[in-house]
Design a protein around this motif. Structure first.
Motif, short mmCIF file in Angstrom:
data_model
loop_
_atom_site.label_atom_id
_atom_site.label_comp_id
_atom_site.label_asym_id
_atom_site.label_seq_id
_atom_site.Cartn_x
_atom_site.Cartn_y
_atom_site.Cartn_z
N ALA A 1 3.53 -53.85 91.98
CA ALA A 1 4.44 -52.97 92.73
C ALA A 1 4.74 -53.46 94.13
CB ALA A 1 3.86 -51.56 92.81
N GLY A 2 3.81 -54.22 94.70
CA GLY A 2 4.00 -54.65 96.09
C GLY A 2 3.57 -53.60 97.09
N ASN A 3 2.98 -52.51 96.61
CA ASN A 3 2.41 -51.49 97.48
C ASN A 3 1.24 -50.85 96.74
OD1 ASN A 3 3.51 -49.34 95.79
ND2 ASN A 3 5.46 -49.79 96.75
N THR A 4 0.42 -50.10 97.44
CA THR A 4 -0.79 -49.54 96.87
C THR A 4 -0.49 -48.63 95.68
OG1 THR A 4 -1.83 -49.64 99.04
CG2 THR A 4 -2.89 -48.24 97.40
N GLN A 5 -1.19 -48.88 94.59
CA GLN A 5 -1.03 -48.10 93.36
C GLN A 5 -2.40 -47.80 92.77
OE1 GLN A 5 1.95 -47.11 91.89
NE2 GLN A 5 2.97 -47.94 93.69
N ASN A 6 -2.50 -46.70 92.05
CA ASN A 6 -3.71 -46.36 91.31
C ASN A 6 -3.50 -46.81 89.87
OD1 ASN A 6 -5.82 -45.24 89.89
ND2 ASN A 6 -5.75 -43.28 90.95
N GLY A 7 -4.07 -47.94 89.52
CA GLY A 7 -3.89 -48.49 88.19
C GLY A 7 -4.49 -47.63 87.09
N TRP A 8 -5.49 -46.83 87.42
CA TRP A 8 -6.10 -45.95 86.43
C TRP A 8 -5.12 -44.87 85.96
CZ3 TRP A 8 -10.60 -47.33 84.30
CH2 TRP A 8 -11.40 -48.25 84.99
N THR A 9 -4.12 -44.56 86.78
CA THR A 9 -3.16 -43.50 86.43
C THR A 9 -1.82 -44.05 85.98
OG1 THR A 9 -2.36 -43.25 88.70
CG2 THR A 9 -4.23 -41.86 88.04
N VAL A 10 -1.62 -45.36 86.03
CA VAL A 10 -0.33 -45.92 85.61
C VAL A 10 -0.43 -46.75 84.34
CG1 VAL A 10 0.65 -45.84 87.93
CG2 VAL A 10 -0.40 -47.96 87.13
N PHE A 11 -1.57 -47.42 84.11
CA PHE A 11 -1.72 -48.24 82.91
C PHE A 11 -2.19 -47.39 81.74
CE2 PHE A 11 -2.10 -51.96 85.81
CZ PHE A 11 -1.16 -52.77 85.19
N THR A 12 -1.59 -47.66 80.58
CA THR A 12 -2.00 -47.03 79.33
C THR A 12 -2.26 -48.11 78.30
OG1 THR A 12 0.23 -46.88 78.36
CG2 THR A 12 -0.48 -45.05 79.77
N THR A 13 -2.94 -47.73 77.24
CA THR A 13 -3.01 -48.61 76.08
C THR A 13 -1.63 -48.58 75.43
OG1 THR A 13 -3.67 -46.85 74.58
CG2 THR A 13 -5.45 -48.06 75.71
N GLU A 14 -1.39 -49.46 74.50
CA GLU A 14 -0.10 -49.45 73.81
C GLU A 14 0.08 -48.17 72.98
OE1 GLU A 14 1.70 -53.71 73.22
OE2 GLU A 14 -0.31 -53.64 72.32
N GLY B 1 -0.61 -45.32 74.27
CA GLY B 1 -0.26 -44.27 75.23
C GLY B 1 -1.43 -43.57 75.88
N ILE B 2 -2.65 -44.06 75.73
CA ILE B 2 -3.83 -43.44 76.34
C ILE B 2 -4.00 -43.98 77.76
CG2 ILE B 2 -6.32 -43.09 76.20
CD1 ILE B 2 -6.02 -43.60 73.14
N LEU C 1 -5.69 -45.08 81.19
CA LEU C 1 -7.02 -45.63 81.49
C LEU C 1 -7.95 -44.57 82.07
CD1 LEU C 1 -6.45 -49.19 82.98
CD2 LEU C 1 -7.44 -48.58 80.78
N ARG C 2 -7.43 -43.69 82.93
CA ARG C 2 -8.31 -42.69 83.55
C ARG C 2 -8.92 -41.77 82.51
NH1 ARG C 2 -4.03 -38.79 86.46
NH2 ARG C 2 -3.38 -37.72 84.58
N GLU C 3 -8.26 -41.59 81.37
CA GLU C 3 -8.80 -40.75 80.30
C GLU C 3 -9.90 -41.47 79.53
OE1 GLU C 3 -5.39 -39.70 77.97
OE2 GLU C 3 -4.52 -38.51 79.61
N MET C 4 -10.00 -42.77 79.71
CA MET C 4 -11.01 -43.56 78.99
C MET C 4 -12.32 -43.68 79.75
SD MET C 4 -8.54 -46.57 77.55
CE MET C 4 -9.57 -47.05 76.17
N ARG C 5 -12.32 -43.31 81.03
CA ARG C 5 -13.52 -43.47 81.85
C ARG C 5 -14.59 -42.48 81.46
NH1 ARG C 5 -12.27 -44.67 88.12
NH2 ARG C 5 -10.52 -43.34 88.01
#
Length: 136
Positions: A114-127, A129-130, A132-136
Motif C-alpha cells: 500500500a505504501g502506508n501503514t496497513q493491518n495485514g491481519w485484517t486485509v489478507f484472506t485465504t483464497e 475468503g477466511i 487471517l485475524r480469524e485464524m489466530r
C-alpha cells in the motif's frame, strides 16, 4: 514511518536478480545491495538486519498447527482501487509478495503493497475468503 521508493524492472533484470538471490533469504533489495557492493543495511539499533528466514515469523504458529500451509496463497482484494494482491506463505512463516520481497508479518507485507501503514491481519484472506485475524 518512511516508505521506500518503488522501482520497476523488466523481466530480464528480474530473472537475473532471482539467479543471484539466495532462496528464502534474499529480497530484491538485499540482492541489489550485494551486487552493487553496498554494506548490509543496519537496523536502528546499529545491528545488521536479520534475514527473515532466521527469526520467528508471525505466521509460524498457523503453519505449525496446519491452519496455513507452505505455498498457500493469500489474497488482498482492494475493491476501492480495483486491485488484487497476492502473497505466498513460505515454509518459515514469512510472506513473499509478487515483487519477490519477503516480509515477516502480514502487516509488513500489506504496508509494502500500500505504501502506508496497513493491518495485514485484517486485509489478507485465504483464497477461500477466511481473514487471517480469524485464524489466530
Amino acid at each position: 514511518m518512511k516508505v521506500s521508493p518503488t522501482i520497476r524492472v523488466d523481466n530480464e533484470v528480474y530473472e537475473e536478480l532471482q539467479k543471484r538471490a539466495t532462496p528464502f533469504v534474499d529480497t530484491p533489495n538485499s540482492t541489489l545491495r550485494r551486487v552493487l557492493g553496498l554494506p548490509e543495511k543496519a537496523t536502528q539499533s546499529g545491528s545488521t538486519a536479520v534475514a527473515p528466514s532466521s527469526r520467528e515469523a508471525a505466521l509460524s504458529p498457523l503453519l505449525a498447527d496446519r491452519r496455513l500451509r507452505p505455498g498457500q496463497r493469500l489474497v488482498w482484494r482492494r475493491r476501492n482501487l480495483n486491485q488484487v494482491h497476492y502473497a505466498e506463505v513460505l515454509a518459515n512463516g514469512t510472506l513473499r509478495l509478487e515483487d519477490g520481497s519477503v516480509h515477516d508479518t502480514p502487516s509488513g507485507a500489506a504496508t509494502a503493497l500500500a505504501g502506508n501503514t496497513q493491518n495485514g491481519w485484517t486485509v489478507f484472506t485465504t483464497e477461500d475468503g477466511i481473514l487471517l485475524r480469524e485464524m489466530r
